[in-house]
Design a protein around this motif. Structure first.
Motif, PDB file in Angstrom:
ATOM      1  N   ALA A 147       0.487  99.088  61.822  1.00  0.00           N
ATOM      2  CA  ALA A 147       0.449  97.709  61.458  1.00  0.00           C
ATOM      3  C   ALA A 147      -0.330  96.770  62.083  1.00  0.00           C
ATOM      4  CB  ALA A 147       2.030  97.467  61.086  1.00  0.00           C
ATOM      5  N   ALA A 148      -0.938  95.889  61.579  1.00  0.00           N
ATOM      6  CA  ALA A 148      -1.760  94.995  62.065  1.00  0.00           C
ATOM      7  C   ALA A 148      -0.935  93.880  62.564  1.00  0.00           C
ATOM      8  CB  ALA A 148      -2.968  94.482  61.118  1.00  0.00           C
ATOM      9  N   GLY A 166      -1.363  95.798  55.260  1.00  0.00           N
ATOM     10  CA  GLY A 166      -0.829  95.150  56.373  1.00  0.00           C
ATOM     11  C   GLY A 166      -1.449  96.028  57.530  1.00  0.00           C
ATOM     12  N   LYS A 167      -2.610  96.790  57.179  1.00  0.00           N
ATOM     13  CA  LYS A 167      -3.427  97.423  58.142  1.00  0.00           C
ATOM     14  C   LYS A 167      -4.846  97.231  58.243  1.00  0.00           C
ATOM     15  CE  LYS A 167      -0.209 101.427  57.750  1.00  0.00           C
ATOM     16  NZ  LYS A 167       0.576 102.744  57.398  1.00  0.00           N
ATOM     17  N   VAL A 168      -5.277  97.224  59.692  1.00  0.00           N
ATOM     18  CA  VAL A 168      -6.573  97.023  59.820  1.00  0.00           C
ATOM     19  C   VAL A 168      -7.310  98.304  59.169  1.00  0.00           C
ATOM     20  CG1 VAL A 168      -8.684  96.983  61.407  1.00  0.00           C
ATOM     21  CG2 VAL A 168      -6.504  95.507  61.962  1.00  0.00           C
ATOM     22  N   GLY A 223     -12.601 103.839  53.297  1.00  0.00           N
ATOM     23  CA  GLY A 223     -11.787 103.805  54.504  1.00  0.00           C
ATOM     24  C   GLY A 223     -10.423 103.852  54.269  1.00  0.00           C
ATOM     25  N   MET A 224     -10.132 103.347  53.331  1.00  0.00           N
ATOM     26  CA  MET A 224      -8.674 103.310  52.510  1.00  0.00           C
ATOM     27  C   MET A 224      -7.773 104.714  52.168  1.00  0.00           C
ATOM     28  SD  MET A 224      -7.917  99.431  50.978  1.00  0.00           S
ATOM     29  CE  MET A 224      -9.282  99.687  49.580  1.00  0.00           C
ATOM     30  N   VAL A 225      -8.838 105.218  51.560  1.00  0.00           N
ATOM     31  CA  VAL A 225      -8.503 106.514  51.297  1.00  0.00           C
ATOM     32  C   VAL A 225      -8.349 107.347  52.278  1.00  0.00           C
ATOM     33  CG1 VAL A 225      -9.505 108.675  50.007  1.00  0.00           C
ATOM     34  CG2 VAL A 225     -10.015 106.377  49.016  1.00  0.00           C
ATOM     35  N   SER A 247      -8.385  92.200  52.275  1.00  0.00           N
ATOM     36  CA  SER A 247      -8.884  91.037  52.524  1.00  0.00           C
ATOM     37  C   SER A 247      -9.848  91.361  53.585  1.00  0.00           C
ATOM     38  CB  SER A 247      -7.990  89.689  52.766  1.00  0.00           C
ATOM     39  OG  SER A 247      -7.173  90.124  53.570  1.00  0.00           O
ATOM     40  N   THR A 248     -10.827  90.023  54.112  1.00  0.00           N
ATOM     41  CA  THR A 248     -11.517  90.534  55.226  1.00  0.00           C
ATOM     42  C   THR A 248     -11.047  89.544  56.166  1.00  0.00           C
ATOM     43  OG1 THR A 248     -13.426  91.326  54.088  1.00  0.00           O
ATOM     44  CG2 THR A 248     -13.722  90.425  56.360  1.00  0.00           C
TER      45      THR A 248
END
Lengths: 608, 178
Positions: free
Chosen positions: A432-433, A474-476, A497-499, A510-511
């Motif tokens: 978690a970021a 909620g994660k980088v 990357g999310m996959v 978001s960035t």
């Protein structure tokens, strides 16, 4: 009556006496016998290389060292016969399955008839190194240089083993450079101390696995017999470059690493010269500019090799960057060795009392590294270091035929400062970021420590690095660098990357800005004329380098109307910092906690 | 007289334009396309040679992936670069770097490089990139032969496309050590 009672008691006693051994016999007898390990042959003098076998008389794990140090359960595990081609002291012991420890034994194998057999070697391939230097290869194989993973004992976050490898178990480090290496082992592995294949984590590497170590990356004589390697176009594995006299290379490769060997990888971390470290560049291996780095500079500099400070024990190196997850060795790097600055960390080591007062809480680097990302005056390169990496903007790298994120680079940067107790906090892949309200950025790496910590925690200088990265769920996001490199398409790279993270590619993202701190240890100039003066930090209002009250927690713990009246009536601050502080601390002997929210018990001052 | 002089000057000018420029370069519109050469070994000589032939050639600043002739053994071919120009540049490049072994049309795998890349031949691309793309080694003689035989640019691109098709069950760069 009494006779009957006596008879009953006698019977009971007999039954008990008979039953106890039966009960005891039903329980396992505790093993309290230490195992016995035997070396064969025993130590002695040999005319050529000797192969030693360690045998133990019961099921047990045998640990050993070959560098003279006392082995522990953290030492190398014996798995195969050891070959010594030079005089070696072997120390070993075993621990059985019941936990019994054998007393450490020692054998010395003296190899007579010359210490170097390298002079007559003929190159037969990478395996020739580990054939003779088996124990060294086994030690190297387990090290962070080879595995890119290791003990995370100094991390306050994540699993016990962490590193750079692309794992999805929370052990894979993120950073604000390439984020992580998922999908990009090939080019990343170019700096791996192996022949190109991904390392396999095993306590008992096979001979073939040991042969995957490229010892020449570190041990080749970069001056007299330079070694270079090139990928085999078919296998993708490294092999010596064509045209090299590999016989000469291996004949000369009986030396410890030089700066050139180490910097071949460490200076280029992050994708280019000086990009990542901020205090290391290729110039560190060639410059004579003492203002750039008086320790490593040639000429009037110290010309110190890396291992002059980073002690190697059994191929494990001391010293860990604050942003790195694994530690290779539990030994620490220190400036105050007997050979270097033996008195500088003592209470009287510096010329002035005022400076000596700082020693317990201010690291040497803080005063002696006044800036980083310096430009050596005798190199063509700028040695600028990267301060931001923007993944939203792609630029073309013609050599690699790919897109890369847009970097911002700079020279002569003033460090950020933080208290550091030697442990670190890190955001790994799939964690978690965590937003840092102080910087407004999501944390990638932080030194752990606070002004209120006990003695041992000190103020250190750090490189500050930011990146523009994606945040989802909620994660980088572990952005797909492969996608980004091929297309320059940030959006698609984030989705891929999310996959990888197990999220649908349609997940909203978001960035955000991410940031990390990286401890600075190099680029120390000569002290005279360069060490930070008092005015760099005192007083707060005019401090040029570090505002202690504004940024570091040195403010009064309450209003003057509260603090001052603990001892006397409210008085106006004269503005003379030295006089003011001297009166309260040096003269009256008051501990810091009278006025501040921290204490310095090691000074033995009067507590409130 | 004045008109004759003007006409004469015009004829001379046209003659210079049509005869003064190397015919192959002329056909390749040299002003529109460029050659980039990785800074290894004798790259400066290659650049000078190509400039003599009328092409815009440059040796960009080194980066960490510019190592030597053996590691920088790829040629990245911009998709718009004319066949006539390739017939000059690639043989010269092979003469300059005998290790060149990867030849790839940028965009052949669907990449979308910046427009300028489409008009550029990059000599000395990194082997790291060639391996990431799983390109195949193309023998220099085969490459030179294909250059000569190609009927047009599309035919050359098709040849390179076929030659660079990933081989089944080929090496896996991510495979673990033995």
């Amino acid at each position: 009556m009494m006779k009957k009672l006596f008879a009953v008691l006698t019977c009971l006693a007999m039954v008990l006496a008979l039953s106890v051994p039966i009960a005891l016999a039903g329980r396992p007898v505790a093993d309290k016998t230490a195992p016995t390990t035997t070396a064969s042959p025993l130590g002695g003098t040999f005319t050529s290389a000797v192969t030693v076998t360690l045998a133990v008389n019961e099921a047990a794990t045998t640990y050993y060292t070959t560098n003279g140090s006392t082995p522990s359960t953290g030492s190398t595990v014996y798995s195969a016969p050891l070959t010594f081609s030079a005089t070696t002291t072997l120390k070993y012991f075993s621990k059985d399955t019941a936990g019994n420890l054998e007393t450490v034994k020692s054998q010395t194998y003296t190899i007579s008839g010359g210490t170097s057999t390298h002079a007559t070697l003929t190159w037969t391939g990478y395996s020739m190194c580990s054939t003779c230097h088996t124990s060294q290869a086994q030690a190297m194989y387990q090290g962070v240089h080879y595995q890119w993973k290791g003990s995370a004992a100094e991390m306050t976050t994540g699993p016990t083993t962490q590193g750079k490898m692309d794992a999805t178990d929370g052990s894979s480090a993120l950073n604000a450079y390439c984020i992580n290496i998922q999908g990009n082992w090939g080019p990343c592995g170019a700096c791996h101390a192996g022949t190109g294949a991904k390392p396999v984590a095993t306590a008992n590497p096979s001979a073939a696995q040991l042969a995957s170590i490229d010892c020449l990356m570190c041990h080749a004589d970069a001056t007299n017999a330079p070694y270079s390697r090139v990928r085999n176009a078919t296998t993708g594995l490294f092999e010596p470059a064509a045209g090299l006299n590999m016989n000469l290379v291996v004949q000369k490769a009986n030396q410890k690493p030089t700066r050139k060997n180490c910097l071949g990888c460490h200076a280029k971390a992050g994708g280019g010269d000086a990009v990542k470290r901020g205090d290391i560049a290729l110039a560190s291996g060639t410059t004579s500019d003492v203002l750039y780095d008086t320790h490593m500079a040639m000429g009037n500099g110290g010309n110190i090799q890396c291992q002059g400070c980073h002690t190697f024990t059994g191929h494990r190196v001391s010293g860990r960057g604050s942003d790195l997850r694994p530690e290779d060795s539990t030994l620490e790097v220190t400036c105050s060795t007997s050979a270097c600055h033996p008195t500088k960390t003592t209470a009287t080591g510096h010329v002035t009392t005022a400076v000596n007062d700082h020693i317990s809480r201010i690291a040497c680097q803080t005063c002696h590294i006044n800036k980083y990302g310096k430009n050596a005056n005798d190199t063509a390169a700028t040695e600028a270091t990267e301060t931001n990496r923007n993944w939203q903007v792609a630029e073309w790298n013609a050599t690699l035929n790919r897109y890369e994120p847009m970097p911002t680079k700079a020279n002569d940067l003033i460090p950020k400062y933080a208290f550091w107790n030697g442990t670190s906090w890190g955001n790994n892949a799939l964690n978690a970021a965590v937003l840092d309200a102080a910087t407004g950025a999501y944390k990638i790496s932080r030194p752990v420590g606070a002004i209120t910590d006990p003695a041992g925690t000190k103020l250190y200088p750090f490189k500050y690095k930011t990146a523009n990265q994606a945040l989802a769920n909620g994660k980088v996001v572990t952005i797909s660098t492969a996608t980004f490199f091929a297309t320059g398409n940030y959006d698609q790279a984030v989705k891929d990357g999310m996959v990888y993270m197990g999220l649908p590619s349609t997940t909203a993202y978001s960035t955000v800005t991410t940031d990390e701190l990286q401890v600075l240890n190099h680029q120390v100039p000569p002290a005279t004329g360069n060490v930070l003066a008092c005015a760099a930090c005192h007083p707060n209002a005019s401090a040029t380098q570090l505002k202690l009250i504004t940024n570091m927690g040195y403010a009064l713990k309450a209003a003057q109307s509260v603090v001052c009246i603990q001892c006397h009536t409210l008085k106006a601050y004269s503005g003379d910092y030295v006089s003011f502080h001297g009166r309260h601390v040096d003269t009256r002997g008051n501990d810091c906690s009278w006025c501040h929210s921290f204490s310095r018990p090691e000074k033995g001052l009067k507590m409130p | 007289m004045f008109c004759f002089t003007k006409r004469l000057l015009l004829v001379v000018l046209l003659a210079c334009v049509s005869l003064g420029v190397p015919p192959k370069a002329h056909a390749a519109e040299p002003g529109s396309y460029t050659v980039e050469i990785a800074d290894v070994s004798n790259s400066g000589e290659l650049a000078a040679s190509l400039k003599e032939k009328g092409y815009a050639a440059s040796v960009p600043a080194k980066n960490m992936w510019v190592v030597d002739q053996q590691s920088n053994c790829a040629v990245w071919i911009g998709r718009n670069v004319p066949l006539d120009m390739l017939r000059v540049v690639i043989p010269e490049a092979i003469k300059s770097n005998p290790y060149l072994k990867f030849f790839y049309v940028v965009g052949d795998r669907g990449e979308k490089p910046p427009q300028s890349v489409d008009n550029t031949v990059h000599v000395g691309g990194s082997i790291e990139a060639a391996l990431v793309k799983k390109l195949n080694v193309i023998d220099q003689k085969d490459m030179l032969s294909a250059l000569n035989k190609a009927s047009d640019l599309a035919a050359l691109h098709q040849y390179l496309h076929e030659k660079n098709k990933p081989v089944k069950d080929e090496k896996d760069k991510d495979k673990a050590a033995p």
